[in-house]
Scaffold this motif. Structure first.
Motif, mmCIF file in Angstrom:
data_model
loop_
_atom_site.group_PDB
_atom_site.id
_atom_site.type_symbol
_atom_site.label_atom_id
_atom_site.label_comp_id
_atom_site.label_asym_id
_atom_site.label_seq_id
_atom_site.Cartn_x
_atom_site.Cartn_y
_atom_site.Cartn_z
ATOM 1 N N LEU A 71 47.209 45.461 32.671
ATOM 2 C CA LEU A 71 47.812 44.864 31.480
ATOM 3 C C LEU A 71 48.131 45.930 30.440
ATOM 4 N N ALA A 72 47.218 46.881 30.259
ATOM 5 C CA ALA A 72 47.454 47.954 29.293
ATOM 6 C C ALA A 72 48.647 48.810 29.700
ATOM 7 N N ALA A 74 51.111 47.868 31.668
ATOM 8 C CA ALA A 74 52.328 47.062 31.591
ATOM 9 C C ALA A 74 52.857 47.019 30.158
ATOM 10 N N ALA A 75 51.941 46.875 29.199
ATOM 11 C CA ALA A 75 52.363 46.885 27.792
ATOM 12 C C ALA A 75 52.920 48.247 27.400
ATOM 13 N N LEU A 76 52.293 49.314 27.897
ATOM 14 C CA LEU A 76 52.784 50.661 27.598
ATOM 15 C C LEU A 76 54.157 50.900 28.219
ATOM 16 N N ALA A 78 56.437 48.729 28.697
ATOM 17 C CA ALA A 78 57.460 48.014 27.940
ATOM 18 C C ALA A 78 57.969 48.853 26.778
ATOM 19 N N TRP A 79 57.114 49.714 26.228
ATOM 20 C CA TRP A 79 57.513 50.577 25.117
ATOM 21 C C TRP A 79 58.001 51.928 25.599
ATOM 22 N N THR A 84 56.733 53.232 33.804
ATOM 23 C CA THR A 84 56.821 52.112 34.756
ATOM 24 C C THR A 84 56.443 52.534 36.170
#
Length: 235
Positions: A71-72, A74-76, A78-79, A84
Motif C-alpha cells: 500500500l505504501a 502503491a501510494a508512492l 501514484a506520486w 511503479t
C-alpha cells in the motif's frame, strides 16, 4: 475483490469514469472502457511444527505487513511514476520471501504431531464427537485410557475395550499438564471417541509437501514454450 480491465469497445468510447484524470481523459475518447471481473486471491500454508491457530496468527501478521508495504509503495508510485516498476517487482519478491520464510521456519522446528513415549498425539477432533464433548483439543496427547498407558493404536483400542460402557482418559494438554475426562460409551459411537491420531510408521498413505515458487513455475513455462517451438520447427 474486483479486477478491472481496460478493453476496446465498438462504436466509440464508453462513459468516462470519475478517475479519468488519473488514467488519461483521451483514453475514453478512443473507444476504450473498463470491465470489472470478480476474482478471489488466496494464500495457502501447511504446518507441521505449530498448532493451526498459531500458524494462522503468524501468517496473518506477515500478510498484514506485506499488504501495508505494498500500500505504501502503491501510494508512492501514484506520486512518483518511476517507482511503479520497482514496486511491482518488490510485490513478487516479498511474496516469495514470505513463502521462503515459512519453509525455513518449518525446517528449523520440531514436528508437533508425532507420537512420543508419553502417549498418542491427537491430530484432529471430529465435530460433534464424544471427544469434542469432553473438551479434548487438537495437539493434546492421550496418556492413559482407563488407567492403562497407551503408546500405539492397538493399545488404545484394547484399553477402551477393557470397559465397554465407560471410558476415563488422562490427557496431557498443550502445556504438558495432565487433565482427566470421563464419559459413558454408547453403542455405535466412534471406536476412538472421535479423536484422529497423528500417523505412525504403520500409516498406509502419506503426503509429501512440495512447494514451488513462482520463478520455478515461470522457468517450466518458458522451457515448455521453447520445446513446443522446436517441435514445430522440426515438423
Amino acid at each position: 475483490m474486483a479486477l478491472f480491465l481496460i478493453v476496446p469497445v465498438q462504436g466509440g468510447g464508453g462513459t468516462p469514469p470519475p478517475w479519468t484524470p488519473l488514467l488519461g481523459g483521451e483514453l475514453w475518447q478512443g473507444g476504450w472502457t473498463i470491465v470489472g471481473f470478480p476474482v478471489m486471491i488466496g494464500f495457502a500454508e501447511m504446518t507441521m511444527s505449530r498448532l493451526p491457530k498459531a500458524k494462522v496468527r503468524l501468517s496473518s501478521n506477515l500478510l498484514v505487513l506485506y499488504s501495508l508495504i505494498l500500500l505504501a509503495f502503491a501510494a508512492l508510485a501514484a506520486w512518483v511514476p518511476v517507482v511503479t516498476l520497482p514496486a511491482a517487482i518488490l510485490a513478487i519478491l516479498l511474496h516469495e520471501g514470505i513463502v521462503w520464510f515459512s519453509r525455513w521456519d518449518e525446517a528449523h522446528r520440531n514436528p508437533i504431531f508425532v507420537h512420543s513415549n508419553r502417549g498418542l498425539k491427537i491430530l484432529g477432533i471430529i465435530p460433534g464427537s464424544p471427544a469434542q464433548e469432553l473438551g479434548v483439543q487438537t495437539g493434546e496427547t492421550i496418556h492413559k485410557v482407563n488407567g492403562i498407558p497407551v503408546r500405539s493404536r492397538s493399545e488404545l483400542h484394547q484399553a477402551i475395550q477393557t470397559n465397554p460402557a465407560f471410558c476415563r482418559l488422562e490427557i496431557l494438554n498443550l502445556e504438558g499438564e495432565s487433565k482427566f475426562v470421563k464419559r459413558a460409551i454408547f453403542s455405535g459411537e466412534h471406536h476412538q471417541l472421535g479423536m484422529i491420531l497423528a500417523p505412525d510408521q504403520d500409516a498406509l498413505y502419506y503426503v509429501e509437501e512440495r512447494q514451488t515458487h513462482i520463478f520455478a513455475y515461470l522457468s517450466r513455462r518458458l522451457v515448455g514454450l521453447l520445446t513446443r517451438r522446436e517441435n514445430t520447427r522440426s515438423m
